[in-house]
Write a protein that holds these residues in place. Sequence first.
Motif: not given
Length: 152
Positions: A144-152
Amino acid sequence: MKRWTQQFGPERAEAMLAADNQSPKVVVRVNSSRTTRQSLLQELAEVGIDASPAAHSAEGVVFAPGGRVEDVYGYAEGLWQVQDEAAQLVGLYAAVPDGARVLDACAAPGGKACHLAERNPVVAVDLHANKLHKISDEAKRLGLLDRLKTRA
């Protein structure tokens, strides 16, 4: 034991202690971007794993207790993710329309973010940057990396 016996009575206190010593069943959510619950249950049965449909979540599967989840069929292939059945219902009841963009504002450890990313792009935000790697690792394992981005 004395306090519980006084509060709940001897039979209930003993039953509570016995229940506390039982290994819990493992509940997982099918990764619907890779398989269906029925297909996963069939594959698990073929490799000899005792599993059954969860009672409330249409995407839930229950494994008998025992062993490391990382060693169970389908984990390495990203076919499922450990997630409590109640937490699975959050993603289902949110009823996010297909194609909508989702912000998970308190995302760690990432179960709900990954669940939502199976159908929609997700930005998973958490106050603690050190928790984001777990979300990214799970998203990668689940494809799912292409659909999920992480941010702090």
